[in-house]
Design an enzyme around this catalytic site. Sequence first.
Site, PDB file in Angstrom:
ATOM      1  N   ARG A  14       0.836  -1.208   0.000  1.00 13.04           N
ATOM      2  CA  ARG A  14       0.000   0.000   0.000  1.00 13.04           C
ATOM      3  C   ARG A  14       0.867   1.254   0.000  1.00 13.04           C
ATOM      4  O   ARG A  14       0.954   1.977  -0.985  1.00 13.04           O
ATOM      5  CB  ARG A  14      -0.943  -0.003   1.226  1.00 13.04           C
ATOM      6  CG  ARG A  14      -2.065   1.040   1.162  1.00 13.04           C
ATOM      7  CD  ARG A  14      -1.641   2.464   1.443  1.00 13.04           C
ATOM      8  NE  ARG A  14      -1.055   2.664   2.759  1.00 13.04           N
ATOM      9  CZ  ARG A  14      -0.536   3.813   3.157  1.00 13.04           C
ATOM     10  NH1 ARG A  14      -0.500   4.869   2.326  1.00 13.04           N
ATOM     11  NH2 ARG A  14      -0.008   3.934   4.355  1.00 13.04           N
ATOM     12  N   ASP A  15       1.567   1.503   1.088  1.00 11.79           N
ATOM     13  CA  ASP A  15       2.377   2.717   1.230  1.00 11.79           C
ATOM     14  C   ASP A  15       3.456   2.773   0.156  1.00 11.79           C
ATOM     15  O   ASP A  15       3.707   3.830  -0.439  1.00 11.79           O
ATOM     16  CB  ASP A  15       3.002   2.737   2.631  1.00 11.79           C
ATOM     17  CG  ASP A  15       3.623   4.075   2.991  1.00 11.79           C
ATOM     18  OD1 ASP A  15       3.819   4.901   2.091  1.00 11.79           O
ATOM     19  OD2 ASP A  15       3.922   4.281   4.177  1.00 11.79           O
ATOM     20  N   HIS A 208       5.602   3.778  13.038  1.00 14.78           N
ATOM     21  CA  HIS A 208       5.782   3.812  11.582  1.00 14.78           C
ATOM     22  C   HIS A 208       6.900   4.807  11.309  1.00 14.78           C
ATOM     23  O   HIS A 208       6.688   6.015  11.313  1.00 14.78           O
ATOM     24  CB  HIS A 208       4.473   4.249  10.910  1.00 14.78           C
ATOM     25  CG  HIS A 208       4.543   4.276   9.411  1.00 14.78           C
ATOM     26  ND1 HIS A 208       3.820   3.399   8.635  1.00 14.78           N
ATOM     27  CD2 HIS A 208       5.230   5.068   8.550  1.00 14.78           C
ATOM     28  CE1 HIS A 208       4.072   3.655   7.345  1.00 14.78           C
ATOM     29  NE2 HIS A 208       4.926   4.672   7.283  1.00 14.78           N
ATOM     30  N   HIS A 210      10.309   6.350   9.190  1.00 17.07           N
ATOM     31  CA  HIS A 210      10.909   6.528   7.873  1.00 17.07           C
ATOM     32  C   HIS A 210      12.419   6.683   8.011  1.00 17.07           C
ATOM     33  O   HIS A 210      12.912   7.120   9.056  1.00 17.07           O
ATOM     34  CB  HIS A 210      10.301   7.747   7.175  1.00 17.07           C
ATOM     35  CG  HIS A 210       8.943   7.478   6.628  1.00 17.07           C
ATOM     36  ND1 HIS A 210       8.321   8.294   5.712  1.00 17.07           N
ATOM     37  CD2 HIS A 210       8.072   6.460   6.859  1.00 17.07           C
ATOM     38  CE1 HIS A 210       7.125   7.794   5.407  1.00 17.07           C
ATOM     39  NE2 HIS A 210       6.960   6.697   6.096  1.00 17.07           N
ATOM     40  N   CYS A 241       8.712   8.835   2.143  1.00 13.12           N
ATOM     41  CA  CYS A 241       9.107  10.166   1.688  1.00 13.12           C
ATOM     42  C   CYS A 241      10.620  10.235   1.534  1.00 13.12           C
ATOM     43  O   CYS A 241      11.310  10.828   2.376  1.00 13.12           O
ATOM     44  CB  CYS A 241       8.642  11.226   2.689  1.00 13.12           C
ATOM     45  SG  CYS A 241       6.869  11.299   2.888  1.00 13.12           S
ATOM     46  N   ASN A 250      10.387   4.410   3.741  1.00 12.73           N
ATOM     47  CA  ASN A 250       9.986   3.583   4.870  1.00 12.73           C
ATOM     48  C   ASN A 250      11.170   2.814   5.447  1.00 12.73           C
ATOM     49  O   ASN A 250      12.150   2.546   4.754  1.00 12.73           O
ATOM     50  CB  ASN A 250       8.913   2.583   4.421  1.00 12.73           C
ATOM     51  CG  ASN A 250       7.564   3.241   4.252  1.00 12.73           C
ATOM     52  OD1 ASN A 250       7.045   3.850   5.177  1.00 12.73           O
ATOM     53  ND2 ASN A 250       6.990   3.137   3.070  1.00 12.73           N
TER      54      ASN A 250
END
Length: 311
Positions: A14-15, A208, A210, A241, A250
Amino acid sequence: MTSPDVLISEVGPRDGLQSVKATMPTADKLRWIDALHAAGLREIEVASFVPAKLLPQMADAAEVVRHAVTLPGLVVMALVPNRKGAQAALEAGVHKLTMPVSASVAHSLANVRKTPTEMVEEVRAIAELRGALAPQVKLEAGISTAFGCTLQGLVPEDDVIRLAVQCVEAGAQEVGLSDTVGYANPAQVRRLFKRLRAELGVHAGAAHMHNTRGLGIANCLAAWDEGVRTFDASLGGLGGCPYAPGASGNAVTEDLVFMFEAMGVRTGIDIDTLIAARAPLKAGLPGEPVYGMTPEAGLPKGFVQETTSHV
């Protein structure tokens, strides 16, 4: 079989996929999800239920969910920004809904065209819908830009915690924290998760992180130190990002799993099979950069993945 010490929630389908320009063909997505499941992942965020014209990469969301729910022991999760998306996800058969609720007003307006306060009301509406249609389905909220925002800059920690409490009061069963733009550092992560767990107790959710500035794994370890036991990550660091050249967005699933297993913290994931799952990812997105130090360097000589916990 002994249950793992941590839950690694794979968000790449998804991400990751919605962050790249190319659209992975559905058949390749299904092969990739099968490979992730075969490696031992037991929670995968497989799709986002948003209009296809906004995210053509997610146009096959319902089909992907219908396949994923056939895989034994897998919790199938989907991101839903609003009630309409939640209804479609529930009809497709998801086991868990996750909602993006940004602590930054500027990011929230840019991302979902609603203020954080309006998104709390969206959480309430989806909680009511879930309760009426599928009470067995879990609902979580992820507080995005919890550690800072490229649009707003500093995001006050009090705002983050207040928003998390409001989400639980609105019906979210779990609330996690997301470092959407890679601003977090380990001291900040410890501080904010300590507050989150003190305020929410059993409702405090996932980390979560990054890797935009190279601190993704360090920040996951900091969250582990504060009692967090669910971590989002993406195979090959896909998505997120990645503003810094050469840095993945991620946290990389392969590196995160290796870190925990090397510490004696069981993930339930076989590292070799996980690394092999990069093949269907690369086949479905030819030419897309794929990151990860562990797959590149290989496992240390003599490294044996143990089944007994050391924590």
